[in-house]
Design an enzyme around this catalytic site. Structure first.
Site, mmCIF file in Angstrom:
data_model
loop_
_atom_site.group_PDB
_atom_site.id
_atom_site.type_symbol
_atom_site.label_atom_id
_atom_site.label_comp_id
_atom_site.label_asym_id
_atom_site.label_seq_id
_atom_site.Cartn_x
_atom_site.Cartn_y
_atom_site.Cartn_z
ATOM 1 N N LYS A 268 7.713 1.578 0.222
ATOM 2 C CA LYS A 268 6.350 1.535 0.773
ATOM 3 C C LYS A 268 6.074 0.144 1.352
ATOM 4 C CE LYS A 268 1.432 1.712 -0.608
ATOM 5 N NZ LYS A 268 0.467 1.970 -1.694
ATOM 6 N N ASP A 273 -3.546 -3.404 2.148
ATOM 7 C CA ASP A 273 -4.249 -2.157 1.823
ATOM 8 C C ASP A 273 -5.706 -2.449 1.484
ATOM 9 O OD1 ASP A 273 -5.085 0.316 1.011
ATOM 10 O OD2 ASP A 273 -3.928 0.340 -0.870
ATOM 11 N N LYS A 280 -11.803 -0.490 -0.661
ATOM 12 C CA LYS A 280 -11.662 -0.984 -2.039
ATOM 13 C C LYS A 280 -12.801 -1.951 -2.363
ATOM 14 C CE LYS A 280 -6.631 -0.794 -2.532
ATOM 15 N NZ LYS A 280 -6.596 0.107 -3.689
ATOM 16 N N ASP A 291 1.077 -4.866 -1.285
ATOM 17 C CA ASP A 291 1.300 -3.429 -1.216
ATOM 18 C C ASP A 291 2.544 -3.072 -0.394
ATOM 19 O OD1 ASP A 291 0.479 -1.038 -2.252
ATOM 20 O OD2 ASP A 291 -0.989 -0.608 -0.686
ATOM 21 N N GLU A 352 -3.090 6.015 0.495
ATOM 22 C CA GLU A 352 -2.345 5.990 1.756
ATOM 23 C C GLU A 352 -0.845 5.889 1.576
ATOM 24 O OE1 GLU A 352 -3.431 3.402 0.303
ATOM 25 O OE2 GLU A 352 -1.717 2.049 0.460
ATOM 26 N N ARG A 354 1.269 7.478 -0.348
ATOM 27 C CA ARG A 354 1.933 8.776 -0.322
ATOM 28 C C ARG A 354 1.931 9.378 1.081
ATOM 29 N NH1 ARG A 354 -2.302 10.828 -4.759
ATOM 30 N NH2 ARG A 354 -2.198 8.606 -5.213
HETATM 31 N N1 BES Z 1 -1.830 0.229 -3.369
HETATM 32 C C1 BES Z 1 -2.682 1.007 -4.158
HETATM 33 C C2 BES Z 1 -2.226 1.081 -5.624
HETATM 34 C C3 BES Z 1 -2.447 -0.170 -6.427
HETATM 35 C C4 BES Z 1 -3.726 -0.502 -6.871
HETATM 36 C C5 BES Z 1 -1.399 -0.977 -6.761
HETATM 37 C C6 BES Z 1 -3.910 -1.650 -7.620
HETATM 38 C C7 BES Z 1 -1.593 -2.108 -7.515
HETATM 39 C C8 BES Z 1 -2.860 -2.448 -7.950
HETATM 40 C C9 BES Z 1 -2.751 2.428 -3.627
HETATM 41 O O1 BES Z 1 -2.673 2.550 -2.263
HETATM 42 C C10 BES Z 1 -4.072 2.949 -4.042
HETATM 43 O O2 BES Z 1 -5.054 2.467 -3.566
HETATM 44 N N2 BES Z 1 -4.065 3.949 -4.918
HETATM 45 C C11 BES Z 1 -5.260 4.512 -5.417
HETATM 46 C C12 BES Z 1 -5.062 5.992 -5.479
HETATM 47 C C13 BES Z 1 -6.322 6.762 -5.735
HETATM 48 C C14 BES Z 1 -7.259 6.645 -4.559
HETATM 49 C C15 BES Z 1 -5.956 8.203 -5.994
HETATM 50 C C16 BES Z 1 -5.525 3.922 -6.808
HETATM 51 O O3 BES Z 1 -4.564 3.679 -7.541
HETATM 52 O O4 BES Z 1 -6.669 3.657 -7.112
HETATM 53 ZN ZN ZN Z 2 -1.684 1.112 -1.286
HETATM 54 MN MN MN Z 3 -4.565 2.388 -1.315
#
Ligand code: BES
Ligand code: ZN
Ligand code: MN
Length: 500
Positions: A268, A273, A280, A291, A352, A354
């Protein structure tokens, strides 16, 4: 750093420092005993007086120990002998490097490699010690105008090996350790760079540069127009909200013979992000420059493969993009069609990773892979479930899962399996498309992997969620270079098993 191996007695080393272990409580390691005997009990005497208990990570620097040829002896606490393991071995080697680097000892003969660890041989210890040393001395100061520098840095480490018979294996272990360390350094550097410098185009250029360095590494960059032709509607739905063009980077390392199926890594590469329209919260959002740690580890491991000239075929695929909320950005509720034809209802634009991985995973099928392993900072839920110690592991093929768990144990870069049961799949049901891109708040790491599993049915596949392991937060903020050691160990084990 210059690394070498040598068999010889510690009191006879004419060098600025000899490092030896002391176990808790006050038990001298083999080499510490030899130094103690040579110096008529000088070391045991100090220890008896309470100068060093042998607690893990404790240090005591001695000068001019009688009847030795070295300027200094560094005693390093190793904790309880029966608990001495991979973690303590990494920690003690790390300490030796950091400690001596700040104290003017430029060369060290390290006897830590003699310390016994269950079912680990000298080659393992040498390779691990090299990696721990490089990890300890890593710093990221490219963007500081005033660099901190040590006046007399540590520049040479000689690891003690029991006899001349072990020299060839140990020399190979030095090369392995150095190649893994340099793959990690590359991964750390890419990850530590901020999002305004490390863009998708920057990642593509770095991959191209690697392709120029190594003859058997072929690098190709697909542009957004190519992805449109390939119908990567899911990947492109993420890059729409950004003004930086997305790139699909492919790196093909051909070290094996032509008909050998490749091992494919998919990383990835979200270079920043923001969450997109599902923005966020502001706190610690800067960390979302990390990310792309999956991508960085794939690029790192490709360089390690090429450096070591491994006799296998390996492919690295990196979908690289930003996730930003520009005017054209994907909106919650939008439905897109992936390269596989599966339609996806995007209920949260922050899920995003996935969306870009699913198209990259479909694309991976064209290589007729032996196995596919994707690596991604995919879910915050993984940090909640497992913390910062192991990466989360899931997949559709038990032997591959076991191979990765095993490579994790050997390398010390561990992963832990979560259940990718069918029971979770229904959380992705959508009223309007084939699947939704989120599965609710329960088991977020598993439902993310469930999403990916819909696109990996044609081959053996595993997924590593490295959200908790790829970087450290807080004062020591920075990328770790994980899981480069895990992935390299997986490849080395594969080579050994196949007798290649
Ligand atoms: N890159 C993030 C995951 C992440 C968050 C990694 C914090 C490290 C620290 C990913 O793209 C994301 O935002 N995932 C969301 C998924 C949710 C919306 C289902 C998450 O983990 O909150
Ligand atoms: Zn992400
Ligand atoms: Mn994300």
């Amino acid at each position: 750093m210059e690394f070498s191996v040598k068999s010889g007695s510690p009191e006879k080393q004419r060098i600025s420092c000899v490092a030896v272990g002391v176990f808790e409580s006050r038990k001298l390691s083999h080499s510490a005993q030899i130094l103690d005997e040579a110096s008529d009990g000088y070391i045991a005497n100090l220890i008896r007086r309470g100068e060093c208990e042998g607690k893990l990570g404790q240090t005591l620097l001695l000068h001019n120990v009688p009847n030795t040829l070295c300027d200094r002896v560094l005693l390093i606490g190793c904790g309880r002998e029966k608990n001495f393991d991979t973690g303590s071995f990494q920690k003690t080697n790390n300490m030796v490097a950091k400690f001596l680097d700040e104290r003017g000892a430029t060369e060290v003969f390290s006897c830590l490699t003699e310390l016994p660890i269950k079912s680990r041989d000298i080659a393992w210890k040498v390779s691990q010690a090299v990696q721990a040393t490089e990890d300890a001395l890593y710093s990221f100061d490219q963007l500081k105008t005033v660099k901190e520098s040590t006046r007399r840095p540590l520049r040479k480490i000689i690891f003690s090996v029991p006899s001349r018979r072990e020299l060839p294996d140990s020399e190979q272990a030095v090369r392995n350790g150095m190649a893994i360390a340099s793959g990690m350094t590359l991964a750390k550097d890419l990850a530590n760079l901020p999002g305004n410098i490390c863009t998708p185009s920057y990642l593509a250029e770095q991959a191209k540069a690697l392709g120029k360095t190594y003859r058997d590494l072929k690098v190709e960059i697909l542009e957004e127009s190519d992805m449109e032709e390939l119908k990567m509607g899911s990947f492109l739905s993420v890059s729409r909200g950004s003004r930086q063009p997305a790139k699909l980077i492919t790196m093909e390392y051909a070290g094996g013979d032509k008909n050998q199926k490749p091992i494919v890594f998919v990383g990835k590469g979200v270079t920043f992000d923001s969450g997109g329209i599902s923005l966020k919260p502001g706190a610690a959002m800067d960390e979302m420059k990390y990310d792309m740690c999956g991508a960085a580890s794939v690029i790192g491991v490709m360089s390690t493969c090429a450096e070591l000239q491994l006799p296998i075929n390996v492919v690295g695929i990196v979908p690289a993009t930003e996730n930003l909320p520009d005017g054209l950005a994907t909106k919650p509720g939008d439905i897109v069609t992936s390269m596989s034809g599966t339609t996806i209802e995007i209920l949260n634009t922050d899920a995003e990773g996935r969306l870009i991985l699913c198209d990259a995973l479909t694309y991976a099928g064209k290589y007729d892979p032996h196995v596919v392993i994707d690596i991604a900072t995919l879910t915050g839920a993984c940090i909640i479930a497992l913390g910062n110690h192991p990466s989360g592991l899931m997949g559709n093929h038990n032997p591959l899962i076991n191979d990765l768990l095993n490579a994790g144990k050997i390398s010390g870069d561990r992963c832990w399996e979560l259940p990718l049961w069918d029971d979770y799949q229904q959380q992705l049901d959508s009223n309007f498309a084939d699947i939704a891109n989120i599965g609710g708040k329960e088991a977020g790491t598993i439902t993310a992997a469930c999403f990916l599993s819909r696109f990996t049915k044609k081959y053996h596949w595993s997924h590593l969620d490295i959200a908790g392991t790829a970087w450290r937060s807080g004062k020591q903020k920075g990328a770790t270079g994980r899981p480069v050691p895990l992935l390299t160990q997986y490849l080395l084990n594969y080579i050994a098993e196949q007798k290649l």
